[in-house]
Design an enzyme around this catalytic site. Structure first.
Site, short mmCIF file in Angstrom:
data_model
loop_
_atom_site.label_atom_id
_atom_site.label_comp_id
_atom_site.label_asym_id
_atom_site.label_seq_id
_atom_site.Cartn_x
_atom_site.Cartn_y
_atom_site.Cartn_z
N ASP A 179 8.48 5.89 -5.05
CA ASP A 179 7.34 4.98 -5.22
C ASP A 179 7.85 3.64 -5.73
O ASP A 179 8.96 3.54 -6.28
CB ASP A 179 6.33 5.55 -6.21
N ASP A 228 11.02 -0.62 -2.77
CA ASP A 228 10.16 -1.00 -1.65
C ASP A 228 10.66 -0.30 -0.39
O ASP A 228 11.73 -0.64 0.15
CB ASP A 228 10.20 -2.52 -1.48
N ASN A 234 3.68 9.19 2.90
CA ASN A 234 2.32 9.08 2.36
C ASN A 234 1.98 7.69 1.85
O ASN A 234 0.82 7.29 1.87
CB ASN A 234 2.17 10.09 1.22
N TYR A 269 -5.53 -2.47 8.69
CA TYR A 269 -5.40 -1.07 8.30
C TYR A 269 -5.67 -0.14 9.50
O TYR A 269 -4.94 0.83 9.72
CB TYR A 269 -6.37 -0.76 7.16
N LYS A 324 -2.88 2.51 11.05
CA LYS A 324 -3.06 3.96 11.07
C LYS A 324 -3.13 4.51 12.50
O LYS A 324 -2.71 5.64 12.75
CB LYS A 324 -4.29 4.35 10.27
#
Length: 255
Positions: free
Chosen positions: A39, A65, A92, A158, A162
């Site tokens: 993360d 990153d 994720n 977005y 996706k």
């Protein structure tokens, strides 16, 4: 011993400092897997790893990153050095856009969302593939979105990111199934996490999306419910599941 076949497996989970990623890392560890928690949030990543270790599991925290190729290579090499390989990858980590319609989307918003939501998973998957190919097996699970199934769940950036994730999953499934590698995705509906939406109050996109989402969604899901689906797709219980996009959304995709 776990019936999922995850006992002793080496797992990388991105975005694991909080939300779905954190819940997934904890569940993999509960199933006996060794987990690298990745993360940008150092404090959160280290806390997740600490929680796993305090309950008797094995975990490492990696911070950086993941849209930076050098960081990606370092993360993968750390997992290989510590755990002997990478058998499961969970892509994720992601961010929301501002619900902007295409005509309102600025270059910076577009580039940031695509970089984190699509380019980072591409880079990380490419980096782990040689290790999975050498082992003759591997499972890759992506967090897509309801926005990857329709045009009425988010803004232009977005939604495009996706849809791109889902295309990547399906292409991976076809390209590498003969080498023992599976690629699948979950498509979460509204879930209780810390992801933020900085929508413009007077913008066209949020006004349209708000009406459509409000009319069609069911209840708010939990990060643990999404994590359960991720772990299932990564496990031996889903050994014949490849190229699938599992809606985890209380029936929203059926509306």
């Amino acid at each position: 011993m776990s019936s999922t076949g995850l006992e002793g497996k080496s797992v990388i989970v991105t975005g694991a400092a909080s939300g779905i990623g954190r819940a997934s890392a904890l569940k993999f560890a509960w199933e006996g897997a060794r987990v690298l928690v990745a993360d940008l949030d150092r404090t959160g990543a280290e806390q997740t790893a600490k929680e796993i270790e305090e309950t008797g599991g094995q975990a490492l925290a990696a911070v950086g990153d993941l849209s930076d190729r050098q960081v990606v290579e370092q993360v993968v090499q750390r997992a290989v050095a510590a755990f002997g390989g990478v058998e499961v990858l969970v892509n994720n980590a992601g961010i929301m856009d501002r619900m902007s319609a295409l005509g309102e989307t600025e270059d910076a918003e577009w580039e940031r969302v695509i970089r984190i939501n699509l380019t980072a998973p591409f880079l990380l998957t490419r980096a782990v593939l040689p290790h999975m190919l050498a082992a003759g097996r591997g499972s890759i699970v992506f967090t897509a979105s309801e926005a990857g199934l329709r045009g009425s769940a988010a803004g232009a950036a977005y939604t495009a990111s996706k849809h791109g994730v889902i295309g990547l999953v399906k292409n991976l499934a076809v390209m590498y199934r003969k080498q023992g590698i599976r690629a699948n995705a979950i498509a979460p509906g509204p879930t209780s996490t810390n992801i933020q939406v900085d929508a413009g109050a007077e913008a066209h996109g949020p006004a349209v999306i708000g009406q459509l989402i409000g009319a069609n969604i069911g209840r708010l899901g939990s990060a643990e419910e999404q994590a359960a689906a991720i772990v299932f797709l990564a496990s031996d219980a889903a050994s014949f599941v490849n190229g699938a996009v599992l809606a985890v959304d209380d029936g929203w995709a059926a509306v």
